[in-house]
Scaffold this motif. Sequence first.
Motif, PDB file in Angstrom:
ATOM      1  N   ALA A  56     -44.501 -23.112  91.311  1.00  8.04           N
ATOM      2  CA  ALA A  56     -45.093 -22.265  90.298  1.00  8.04           C
ATOM      3  C   ALA A  56     -44.330 -20.956  90.736  1.00  8.04           C
ATOM      4  CB  ALA A  56     -46.482 -22.159  90.467  1.00  8.04           C
ATOM      5  N   CYS A  57     -44.097 -20.607  92.229  1.00  5.82           N
ATOM      6  CA  CYS A  57     -43.452 -19.123  92.537  1.00  5.82           C
ATOM      7  C   CYS A  57     -42.232 -19.426  91.981  1.00  5.82           C
ATOM      8  CB  CYS A  57     -43.653 -19.011  93.962  1.00  5.82           C
ATOM      9  SG  CYS A  57     -45.440 -18.592  94.448  1.00  5.82           S
ATOM     10  N   ASP A 105     -46.675 -14.581  94.417  1.00  8.72           N
ATOM     11  CA  ASP A 105     -47.226 -15.102  93.227  1.00  8.72           C
ATOM     12  C   ASP A 105     -48.617 -13.805  93.047  1.00  8.72           C
ATOM     13  OD1 ASP A 105     -49.538 -15.860  94.950  1.00  8.72           O
ATOM     14  OD2 ASP A 105     -49.471 -17.695  94.420  1.00  8.72           O
ATOM     15  N   ASN A 106     -49.196 -14.078  92.063  1.00 11.28           N
ATOM     16  CA  ASN A 106     -50.420 -13.102  91.642  1.00 11.28           C
ATOM     17  C   ASN A 106     -51.264 -13.272  92.850  1.00 11.28           C
ATOM     18  OD1 ASN A 106     -49.194 -12.636  89.180  1.00 11.28           O
ATOM     19  ND2 ASN A 106     -50.246 -14.169  88.167  1.00 11.28           N
ATOM     20  N   ALA A 141     -38.385 -15.231  90.167  1.00 16.23           N
ATOM     21  CA  ALA A 141     -38.488 -13.786  91.122  1.00 16.23           C
ATOM     22  C   ALA A 141     -37.875 -14.032  92.206  1.00 16.23           C
ATOM     23  CB  ALA A 141     -39.871 -13.643  91.292  1.00 16.23           C
ATOM     24  N   ASN A 156     -40.398 -21.149  89.960  1.00 16.89           N
ATOM     25  CA  ASN A 156     -40.350 -21.181  88.417  1.00 16.89           C
ATOM     26  C   ASN A 156     -40.453 -20.094  87.570  1.00 16.89           C
ATOM     27  OD1 ASN A 156     -39.880 -24.260  88.336  1.00 16.89           O
ATOM     28  ND2 ASN A 156     -42.128 -24.494  87.919  1.00 16.89           N
ATOM     29  N   THR A 157     -40.849 -18.893  88.611  1.00 16.11           N
ATOM     30  CA  THR A 157     -40.634 -17.618  87.868  1.00 16.11           C
ATOM     31  C   THR A 157     -39.077 -16.860  87.975  1.00 16.11           C
ATOM     32  OG1 THR A 157     -41.195 -16.325  89.846  1.00 16.11           O
ATOM     33  CG2 THR A 157     -43.287 -17.010  88.765  1.00 16.11           C
TER      34      THR A 157
END
Length: 149
Positions: free
Chosen positions: A58-59, A28-29, A64, A61-62
């Motif tokens: 959250a990760c 993530d960021n 990536a 859901n991207t």
Amino acid sequence: MRKGYTENETAIANILTEANILWLALTDNDAPYCVPVNFAVEGNVIYIHSGKRGRKAACLNTGATVAFSTAVDVRMRQGGDNACDQGYLFRSVMGHGTPRLVDDDEKMHGLDLLTVKHLGKQLPYKEAALPATVVYAIDVENISARIKE
């Protein structure tokens, strides 16, 4: 391919069947993030479940790419009197793929696969828990095994 590595589907399937935990590497960021998860496999798809909120969700859901690994039969190999002669024996799988949130039908299928893999039989679910639970399918793009026996 290096010694001990294989892309043999049977060897990979055997390890994935025996393993209980998959280590999932996400980004993530903030930083890389590694988390152990229960999992089930069907074909070239790995199923995991999660809550709807949190860093893992959250990760995922991207969409990536994620990396994963697991190992079974991990044990110390006794070498000589030199520290460099020591090591471990194991069978492991590593790879990467793209996660996707699944729809309701595939969600229940994924949960059923997880339940049977980890509990040995199908059990009912608490209706109140299902709306708070999501299932991700990781479409495997690359996978290999390393065997040191």
